[in-house]
Design a protein around this motif. Structure first.
Motif, PDB file in Angstrom:
ATOM      1  N   LEU A 130      49.629  27.254  36.161  1.00 50.37           N
ATOM      2  CA  LEU A 130      49.813  28.699  36.330  1.00 50.37           C
ATOM      3  C   LEU A 130      50.164  29.395  35.024  1.00 50.37           C
ATOM      4  N   ASP A 131      50.860  28.714  34.136  1.00 53.79           N
ATOM      5  CA  ASP A 131      51.177  29.328  32.842  1.00 53.79           C
ATOM      6  C   ASP A 131      49.904  29.583  32.032  1.00 53.79           C
ATOM      7  N   LEU A 132      48.970  28.652  32.086  1.00 54.45           N
ATOM      8  CA  LEU A 132      47.697  28.845  31.384  1.00 54.45           C
ATOM      9  C   LEU A 132      46.909  29.990  32.013  1.00 54.45           C
ATOM     10  N   LEU A 133      46.911  30.066  33.346  1.00 54.87           N
ATOM     11  CA  LEU A 133      46.226  31.180  34.009  1.00 54.87           C
ATOM     12  C   LEU A 133      46.872  32.510  33.631  1.00 54.87           C
ATOM     13  N   ASP A 134      48.202  32.542  33.511  1.00 53.49           N
ATOM     14  CA  ASP A 134      48.897  33.753  33.062  1.00 53.49           C
ATOM     15  C   ASP A 134      48.453  34.149  31.653  1.00 53.49           C
ATOM     16  N   GLN A 135      48.331  33.163  30.772  1.00 50.96           N
ATOM     17  CA  GLN A 135      47.887  33.451  29.402  1.00 50.96           C
ATOM     18  C   GLN A 135      46.470  34.019  29.390  1.00 50.96           C
ATOM     19  N   ARG A 136      45.608  33.447  30.191  1.00 52.06           N
ATOM     20  CA  ARG A 136      44.229  33.944  30.274  1.00 52.06           C
ATOM     21  C   ARG A 136      44.207  35.366  30.834  1.00 52.06           C
ATOM     22  N   LEU A 137      45.038  35.601  31.847  1.00 49.83           N
ATOM     23  CA  LEU A 137      45.115  36.940  32.436  1.00 49.83           C
ATOM     24  C   LEU A 137      45.622  37.949  31.411  1.00 49.83           C
ATOM     25  N   ASP A 138      46.655  37.590  30.662  1.00 52.31           N
ATOM     26  CA  ASP A 138      47.170  38.494  29.630  1.00 52.31           C
ATOM     27  C   ASP A 138      46.103  38.820  28.593  1.00 52.31           C
ATOM     28  N   ALA A 139      45.289  37.822  28.227  1.00 55.46           N
ATOM     29  CA  ALA A 139      44.215  38.063  27.263  1.00 55.46           C
ATOM     30  C   ALA A 139      43.178  39.027  27.842  1.00 55.46           C
ATOM     31  N   MET A 140      42.881  38.898  29.134  1.00 53.53           N
ATOM     32  CA  MET A 140      41.928  39.815  29.772  1.00 53.53           C
ATOM     33  C   MET A 140      42.496  41.227  29.844  1.00 53.53           C
ATOM     34  N   VAL A 141      43.782  41.337  30.169  1.00 51.55           N
ATOM     35  CA  VAL A 141      44.423  42.649  30.320  1.00 51.55           C
ATOM     36  C   VAL A 141      44.485  43.376  28.982  1.00 51.55           C
ATOM     37  N   ASP A 142      44.614  42.627  27.890  1.00 54.18           N
ATOM     38  CA  ASP A 142      44.651  43.251  26.565  1.00 54.18           C
ATOM     39  C   ASP A 142      43.405  44.080  26.290  1.00 54.18           C
ATOM     40  N   HIS A 143      42.281  43.735  26.898  1.00 57.06           N
ATOM     41  CA  HIS A 143      41.020  44.442  26.676  1.00 57.06           C
ATOM     42  C   HIS A 143      40.664  45.369  27.832  1.00 57.06           C
ATOM     43  N   LEU A 144      41.600  45.631  28.715  1.00 53.54           N
ATOM     44  CA  LEU A 144      41.324  46.405  29.917  1.00 53.54           C
ATOM     45  C   LEU A 144      40.932  47.847  29.617  1.00 53.54           C
ATOM     46  N   GLY A 145      41.471  48.438  28.572  1.00 49.50           N
ATOM     47  CA  GLY A 145      41.179  49.830  28.266  1.00 49.50           C
ATOM     48  C   GLY A 145      39.749  50.088  27.836  1.00 49.50           C
ATOM     49  N   SER A 146      39.050  49.041  27.417  1.00 47.52           N
ATOM     50  CA  SER A 146      37.703  49.237  26.888  1.00 47.52           C
ATOM     51  C   SER A 146      36.627  48.620  27.779  1.00 47.52           C
ATOM     52  N   VAL A 147      36.911  48.494  29.062  1.00 44.98           N
ATOM     53  CA  VAL A 147      35.942  47.861  29.961  1.00 44.98           C
ATOM     54  C   VAL A 147      35.613  48.773  31.132  1.00 44.98           C
ATOM     55  N   ASN A 148      34.633  48.358  31.923  1.00 39.87           N
ATOM     56  CA  ASN A 148      34.230  49.155  33.079  1.00 39.87           C
ATOM     57  C   ASN A 148      35.061  48.798  34.310  1.00 39.87           C
ATOM     58  N   ASP A 149      34.843  49.520  35.391  1.00 40.23           N
ATOM     59  CA  ASP A 149      35.615  49.327  36.614  1.00 40.23           C
ATOM     60  C   ASP A 149      35.382  47.963  37.254  1.00 40.23           C
ATOM     61  N   SER A 150      34.197  47.410  37.105  1.00 38.25           N
ATOM     62  CA  SER A 150      33.925  46.087  37.668  1.00 38.25           C
ATOM     63  C   SER A 150      34.792  45.033  36.998  1.00 38.25           C
ATOM     64  N   TYR A 151      34.926  45.128  35.687  1.00 39.69           N
ATOM     65  CA  TYR A 151      35.766  44.170  34.970  1.00 39.69           C
ATOM     66  C   TYR A 151      37.231  44.354  35.367  1.00 39.69           C
ATOM     67  N   ALA A 152      37.648  45.589  35.557  1.00 45.13           N
ATOM     68  CA  ALA A 152      39.020  45.851  35.994  1.00 45.13           C
ATOM     69  C   ALA A 152      39.261  45.242  37.374  1.00 45.13           C
ATOM     70  N   ALA A 153      38.296  45.350  38.271  1.00 43.46           N
ATOM     71  CA  ALA A 153      38.420  44.750  39.601  1.00 43.46           C
ATOM     72  C   ALA A 153      38.449  43.227  39.498  1.00 43.46           C
ATOM     73  N   TYR A 154      37.654  42.671  38.592  1.00 41.49           N
ATOM     74  CA  TYR A 154      37.662  41.222  38.353  1.00 41.49           C
ATOM     75  C   TYR A 154      39.054  40.775  37.925  1.00 41.49           C
ATOM     76  N   ILE A 155      39.639  41.500  36.986  1.00 35.66           N
ATOM     77  CA  ILE A 155      40.975  41.162  36.500  1.00 35.66           C
ATOM     78  C   ILE A 155      42.004  41.293  37.626  1.00 35.66           C
ATOM     79  N   LEU A 156      41.850  42.302  38.451  1.00 31.41           N
ATOM     80  CA  LEU A 156      42.755  42.492  39.575  1.00 31.41           C
ATOM     81  C   LEU A 156      42.658  41.311  40.550  1.00 31.41           C
ATOM     82  N   GLY A 157      41.458  40.834  40.821  1.00 31.22           N
ATOM     83  CA  GLY A 157      41.283  39.672  41.685  1.00 31.22           C
ATOM     84  C   GLY A 157      41.868  38.413  41.069  1.00 31.22           C
TER      85      GLY A 157
END
Length: 98
Positions: free
Chosen positions: A39-66
């Motif tokens: 779970l710690d590795l998944l958290d790190q991956r999620l944090d890396a995805m969230v760092d780029h959230l401002g420059s992505v489309n809504d589908s990617y945001a929904a992916y990150i939310l899932g």
């Protein structure tokens, strides 16, 4: 861990998310977790995805939310399992019946 939120679909409708992307994010997190990513590795991956959230489309945001939903759920399940085991152990030590 940051928890992203979104309320738009690909076509811009409010109050809905792109459910295909949301479920794809959950499925990918599940697959990675079952392939021995902790779970710690998944958290790190999620944090890396969230760092780029401002420059992505809504589908990617929904992916990150899932993805985030799976990680949060898995962490809650692990915490509950640990809490129950701790309570059972304390009861065992006190001579109580299990």
């Amino acid at each position: 861990m940051a928890t992203p939120t979104t309320t738009q679909t690909r076509n811009g409708d409010d109050n809905q998310i792109d459910t295909l992307a949301f479920h794809a994010g959950r499925a990918d997190a599940y697959d990675e977790h079952r392939a021995d990513a902790d779970l710690d590795l998944l958290d790190q991956r999620l944090d890396a995805m969230v760092d780029h959230l401002g420059s992505v489309n809504d589908s990617y945001a929904a992916y990150i939310l899932g993805y985030s939903a799976y990680v949060i759920g898995a962490r809650m399940e692990a915490d509950q399992t640990r809490r129950i085991a701790d309570e059972d152990y304390v009861e065992y030590l006190s001579g109580g019946a299990l």
